[in-house]
Design an enzyme around this catalytic site. Structure first.
Site, PDB file in Angstrom:
ATOM      1  N   ASN A   9       0.871  -1.183   0.000  1.00  0.00           N
ATOM      2  CA  ASN A   9       0.000   0.000   0.000  1.00  0.00           C
ATOM      3  C   ASN A   9       0.906   1.229   0.000  1.00  0.00           C
ATOM      4  OD1 ASN A   9      -1.786   2.063   0.506  1.00  0.00           O
ATOM      5  ND2 ASN A   9      -2.398   1.343   2.544  1.00  0.00           N
ATOM      6  N   LYS A  11       0.040   4.230  -0.208  1.00  0.00           N
ATOM      7  CA  LYS A  11      -0.618   5.387   0.426  1.00  0.00           C
ATOM      8  C   LYS A  11      -0.409   6.640  -0.443  1.00  0.00           C
ATOM      9  CE  LYS A  11      -0.184   3.128   4.863  1.00  0.00           C
ATOM     10  NZ  LYS A  11      -0.052   3.227   6.323  1.00  0.00           N
ATOM     11  N   HIS A  95      -9.468   1.071   5.105  1.00  0.00           N
ATOM     12  CA  HIS A  95      -8.200   1.298   5.808  1.00  0.00           C
ATOM     13  C   HIS A  95      -8.445   2.273   6.970  1.00  0.00           C
ATOM     14  CE1 HIS A  95      -4.100   2.477   6.686  1.00  0.00           C
ATOM     15  NE2 HIS A  95      -3.708   1.407   6.011  1.00  0.00           N
ATOM     16  N   GLU A  97      -6.836   4.693   7.926  1.00  0.00           N
ATOM     17  CA  GLU A  97      -6.606   6.097   7.564  1.00  0.00           C
ATOM     18  C   GLU A  97      -7.822   6.679   6.837  1.00  0.00           C
ATOM     19  OE1 GLU A  97      -2.831   5.377   5.664  1.00  0.00           O
ATOM     20  OE2 GLU A  97      -1.991   4.889   7.631  1.00  0.00           O
ATOM     21  N   GLU A 165      -5.054  -4.796  10.769  1.00  0.00           N
ATOM     22  CA  GLU A 165      -4.059  -3.749  10.941  1.00  0.00           C
ATOM     23  C   GLU A 165      -4.311  -2.995  12.251  1.00  0.00           C
ATOM     24  OE1 GLU A 165      -2.181  -2.574   6.903  1.00  0.00           O
ATOM     25  OE2 GLU A 165      -3.878  -1.262   7.273  1.00  0.00           O
ATOM     26  N   GLY A 171       2.950   2.328  10.796  1.00  0.00           N
ATOM     27  CA  GLY A 171       3.991   3.353  10.690  1.00  0.00           C
ATOM     28  C   GLY A 171       4.719   3.609  12.006  1.00  0.00           C
ATOM     29  N   SER A 210       3.677  -2.060  10.311  1.00  0.00           N
ATOM     30  CA  SER A 210       5.127  -2.163  10.531  1.00  0.00           C
ATOM     31  C   SER A 210       5.705  -3.523  10.145  1.00  0.00           C
ATOM     32  CB  SER A 210       5.478  -1.826  11.978  1.00  0.00           C
ATOM     33  OG  SER A 210       5.159  -0.468  12.258  1.00  0.00           O
TER      34      SER A 210
HETATM   35  P1  13P Z   1       3.276   0.455   7.576  1.00  0.00           P
HETATM   36  O1  13P Z   1       3.750  -0.849   6.987  1.00  0.00           O
HETATM   37  O2  13P Z   1       3.991   1.639   7.045  1.00  0.00           O
HETATM   38  O3  13P Z   1       3.217   0.383   9.077  1.00  0.00           O
HETATM   39  O4  13P Z   1       1.739   0.640   7.085  1.00  0.00           O
HETATM   40  C1  13P Z   1       0.844  -0.400   7.252  1.00  0.00           C
HETATM   41  C2  13P Z   1      -0.393  -0.071   6.527  1.00  0.00           C
HETATM   42  O5  13P Z   1      -1.167   0.788   6.932  1.00  0.00           O
HETATM   43  C3  13P Z   1      -0.658  -0.799   5.274  1.00  0.00           C
HETATM   44  O6  13P Z   1      -1.943  -0.575   4.814  1.00  0.00           O
END
Ligand code: 13P
Length: 248
Positions: A9, A11, A95, A97, A165, A171, A210
């Site tokens: 992803n 983002k 997601h 976010e 997640e 992150g 992560s």
């Molecule tokens: P990270 O791998 O950067 O922690 O992000 C995970 C994520 O939100 C994937 O959709």
């Protein structure tokens, strides 16, 4: 046995020059195929160019979100049909976010997942608890509720994936312990079976938050974990390939 899925992803990251990373992933997999299915979900501005970069390769193209309607007056949104038209095979929905930053509810996520299926895409439906919910001991209750509300009725076998997640791990450079991930995945499997029957029994459960080259092998071998949803580490071919190759 269902093939695991490793999805990147990107983002809100990636310019034209970053397509070189995706090309490098595709070239490596052409030389030595992966055990897993591999997907890259770039920002919308790169979908068409990414489709071209990945054309003829085993790497699948994915979207990061879709609208529940096929078309209409929804400025700035993209429909599942448009993603499919651009060459996507999968789409991330729900997601954290999007849930946090755009007010998406379980019902909206379920409508998006249903829209993805209608357009011939495989939705990757995301769930996960916040730090406060974890600290309050509510993790399993929260993710069970999210699955019940976010998986639309009538899902077919092979039609979707679930991503677990934990929001606090995204992150953050921190992950739950292997036991916690396994407990979360076991609870999610039961919830999936409860709400989707046979389709819930075989849907891959991806872990996200992560995932890095140095923890991928340990996470990917956990029971009920059928892949990973990778954020930051999917942006560089070397890191993403190391995660893809960590699959035993
Ligand atoms: P990270 O791998 O950067 O922690 O992000 C995970 C994520 O939100 C994937 O959709």
């Amino acid at each position: 046995m269902v093939r695991p899925l490793i999805a990147g992803n990107w983002k809100m990251n990636g310019l034209g020059r970053d397509l070189a990373e995706a090309r490098a992933v595709a070239a490596s997999l052409a030389e030595t195929p992966a055990e897993s299915r591999v997907a890259i979900c770039p920002p919308a501005t790169l979908l068409a160019r990414m489709a071209e970069a990945l054309s003829g390769s085993s790497v699948l193209l994915g979207g990061q979100d879709c609208h529940a309607e096929p078309s209409g007056a929804f400025t700035g949104d993209i429909s599942a049909e448009m993603l499919a038209d651009a060459g996507a095979r999968l789409v991330i929905v729900g997601h954290s976010e999007r849930r946090a930053g755009h007010g998406e509810t379980d019902a909206m996520v379920a409508a998006k997942a249903a829209a993805a299926v209608r357009a011939g895409l495989q939705p990757i439906v995301c769930v996960g608890e916040s730090r406060a919910q974890r600290d309050a001991g509510q993790t399993l209750e929260v993710i069970r509720r999210q699955v019940a509300g976010s998986i639309p009725p009538g899902m077919a076998e092979g039609g979707f994936a679930l991503a677990y997640e934990p929001i606090w791990a995204i992150g953050a450079g921190a992950t739950p312990t292997p036991d916690e991930i396994a407990a979360g995945a076991a609870a999610l499997r039961q919830s999936l079976i409860d709400c989707a029957g046979a389709a819930g029994r075989t849907a891959p459960i991806l872990y996200g938050g992560s995932v890095k080259p140095d923890n991928a092998a340990q996470i990917l071998k956990l029971p009920e974990i059928g892949g990973a949803l990778v954020g930051g580490a999917s942006l560089k071919a070397a890191d993403f390939l190391a995660i893809i190759r960590a699959q035993a």
